[in-house]
Scaffold this motif. Sequence first.
Motif, short mmCIF file in Angstrom:
data_model
loop_
_atom_site.label_atom_id
_atom_site.label_comp_id
_atom_site.label_asym_id
_atom_site.label_seq_id
_atom_site.Cartn_x
_atom_site.Cartn_y
_atom_site.Cartn_z
N GLY A 237 0.74 -1.22 -0.08
CA GLY A 237 -0.07 -0.14 -0.15
C GLY A 237 0.82 1.24 -0.02
N LEU A 238 0.30 2.50 0.35
CA LEU A 238 0.80 3.61 0.30
C LEU A 238 1.09 4.13 1.70
CD1 LEU A 238 1.75 6.26 -1.08
CD2 LEU A 238 -0.53 7.17 -0.98
N VAL A 239 2.18 4.56 2.35
CA VAL A 239 2.54 4.94 3.52
C VAL A 239 3.33 6.04 3.72
CG1 VAL A 239 4.40 3.31 3.78
CG2 VAL A 239 3.16 3.74 5.96
N GLN A 240 3.44 6.65 4.41
CA GLN A 240 4.17 8.01 4.72
C GLN A 240 5.64 7.57 5.20
OE1 GLN A 240 2.19 11.10 6.93
NE2 GLN A 240 1.80 12.00 5.11
N ALA A 241 6.61 8.32 4.94
CA ALA A 241 8.18 7.96 5.35
C ALA A 241 7.78 7.62 6.88
CB ALA A 241 9.17 8.93 5.08
N GLY A 242 8.51 6.66 7.74
CA GLY A 242 8.56 6.43 9.16
C GLY A 242 7.31 5.67 9.40
N GLY A 243 6.34 5.23 8.56
CA GLY A 243 5.22 4.37 8.73
C GLY A 243 5.94 2.98 8.70
N SER A 244 4.77 2.14 9.05
CA SER A 244 4.88 0.58 8.90
C SER A 244 4.00 0.08 8.00
CB SER A 244 4.85 0.14 10.48
OG SER A 244 5.80 0.55 11.21
N LEU A 245 4.11 -1.50 7.62
CA LEU A 245 3.39 -2.36 6.77
C LEU A 245 3.78 -3.40 6.98
CD1 LEU A 245 3.09 -0.76 3.18
CD2 LEU A 245 1.26 -0.95 4.72
N ARG A 246 2.81 -4.67 7.11
CA ARG A 246 3.00 -5.76 7.07
C ARG A 246 2.73 -6.52 6.02
NH1 ARG A 246 1.07 -10.37 11.31
NH2 ARG A 246 -0.70 -10.45 10.34
N LEU A 247 3.81 -7.29 5.26
CA LEU A 247 3.47 -7.92 4.04
C LEU A 247 2.98 -9.34 4.61
CD1 LEU A 247 6.02 -6.70 1.71
CD2 LEU A 247 3.84 -5.72 2.00
N SER A 248 2.12 -10.07 3.91
CA SER A 248 1.96 -11.64 4.18
C SER A 248 2.01 -12.30 2.88
CB SER A 248 0.35 -11.73 4.70
OG SER A 248 0.26 -11.05 5.79
N CYS A 249 2.44 -13.53 2.95
CA CYS A 249 2.65 -14.52 1.82
C CYS A 249 1.85 -15.73 2.17
CB CYS A 249 4.10 -14.67 1.50
SG CYS A 249 4.29 -15.92 0.22
N ALA A 250 0.68 -15.97 1.68
CA ALA A 250 -0.14 -17.14 2.09
C ALA A 250 0.10 -18.24 1.00
CB ALA A 250 -1.54 -16.78 2.24
N ALA A 251 0.09 -19.30 1.45
CA ALA A 251 0.57 -20.64 0.49
C ALA A 251 -0.87 -21.51 0.33
CB ALA A 251 1.52 -21.47 1.05
N SER A 252 -1.20 -21.88 -0.79
CA SER A 252 -2.35 -22.77 -1.03
C SER A 252 -1.77 -23.99 -1.64
CB SER A 252 -3.38 -22.15 -1.69
OG SER A 252 -2.91 -21.51 -2.91
N GLY A 253 -2.64 -25.16 -1.61
CA GLY A 253 -2.26 -26.14 -2.48
C GLY A 253 -1.09 -26.96 -1.86
N GLY A 254 -0.70 -26.65 -0.72
CA GLY A 254 0.26 -27.24 -0.21
C GLY A 254 0.78 -26.82 1.38
N THR A 255 1.88 -27.24 1.80
CA THR A 255 2.38 -26.52 3.23
C THR A 255 3.63 -26.03 2.98
OG1 THR A 255 2.92 -26.96 5.46
CG2 THR A 255 3.22 -28.87 3.91
N LEU A 256 3.93 -24.79 3.90
CA LEU A 256 5.23 -24.16 3.62
C LEU A 256 6.29 -24.50 4.74
CD1 LEU A 256 4.31 -20.35 3.00
CD2 LEU A 256 5.07 -21.98 1.48
N ARG A 257 5.66 -25.64 5.50
CA ARG A 257 6.47 -26.18 6.73
C ARG A 257 7.92 -26.71 6.38
NH1 ARG A 257 4.62 -27.34 11.40
NH2 ARG A 257 2.60 -27.55 10.34
N SER A 258 8.39 -26.95 4.74
CA SER A 258 9.55 -27.56 4.42
C SER A 258 10.27 -26.51 3.65
CB SER A 258 9.49 -28.93 3.76
OG SER A 258 8.83 -29.82 4.50
N TYR A 259 9.55 -25.38 3.63
CA TYR A 259 10.08 -24.54 2.60
C TYR A 259 10.97 -23.40 3.19
CZ TYR A 259 7.71 -26.04 -1.55
OH TYR A 259 7.07 -26.46 -2.69
N GLY A 260 12.27 -22.93 2.60
CA GLY A 260 12.72 -21.66 3.06
C GLY A 260 12.09 -20.71 2.43
N MET A 261 12.19 -19.50 3.03
CA MET A 261 11.33 -18.53 2.37
C MET A 261 12.09 -17.11 2.21
SD MET A 261 8.44 -19.97 1.61
CE MET A 261 7.53 -18.38 1.10
N GLY A 262 11.56 -16.36 1.05
CA GLY A 262 12.42 -15.04 1.14
C GLY A 262 11.65 -13.99 0.43
N TRP A 263 11.85 -12.93 0.66
CA TRP A 263 11.19 -11.67 0.39
C TRP A 263 12.30 -10.97 -0.68
CZ3 TRP A 263 6.23 -10.34 0.30
CH2 TRP A 263 5.40 -11.05 1.37
N PHE A 264 11.78 -10.63 -1.88
CA PHE A 264 12.59 -9.60 -2.84
C PHE A 264 11.99 -8.75 -3.18
CE2 PHE A 264 16.13 -12.66 -4.14
CZ PHE A 264 16.03 -13.96 -3.67
N ARG A 265 12.35 -7.56 -3.70
CA ARG A 265 11.79 -6.52 -4.19
C ARG A 265 12.38 -5.97 -5.53
NH1 ARG A 265 13.62 -2.16 0.56
NH2 ARG A 265 15.64 -1.90 0.05
#
Length: 125
Positions: A9-37
């Motif tokens: 979303g749109l936020v002012q400098a100094g603000g906060s956001l929380r991104l989520s990455c939800a999985a479907s069709g299986g479990t993330l239990r065995s996955y190493g995860m990363g965020w890229f931009r």
Amino acid sequence: VQLQASGGGLVQAGGSLRLSCAASGGTLRSYGMGWFRQAPGKELEFAAGITWSGGSPYYADSVKGRFTISKDNAKNTVYLQMDNLKPEDTANYYCAGDSRRTGLVLRRRDEYDIWGQGTQVTVSS
């Protein structure tokens, strides 16, 4: 397994956001995860990662101390808490998963085998 990123979303400098990455069709239990931009006109860059067990979080220098990655296996979701946001954090953010259970935090895009669509983060000054 399919990944769905959300929370941008749109936020002012100094603000906060929380991104989520939800999985479907299986479990993330065995996955190493990363965020890229990827910022406009720039290459995709690693921001944060966590091992399949949820340990050893690793951050790019540019976000260290401000971003926190976490993994909730019960909710099949990975989060990126972003605090003290800066205009230079403006980018499309992608989550990615690695199924090989290396126990390492991987930082190259070609080391991940599943990707979610991006979620846009815009930080105004």
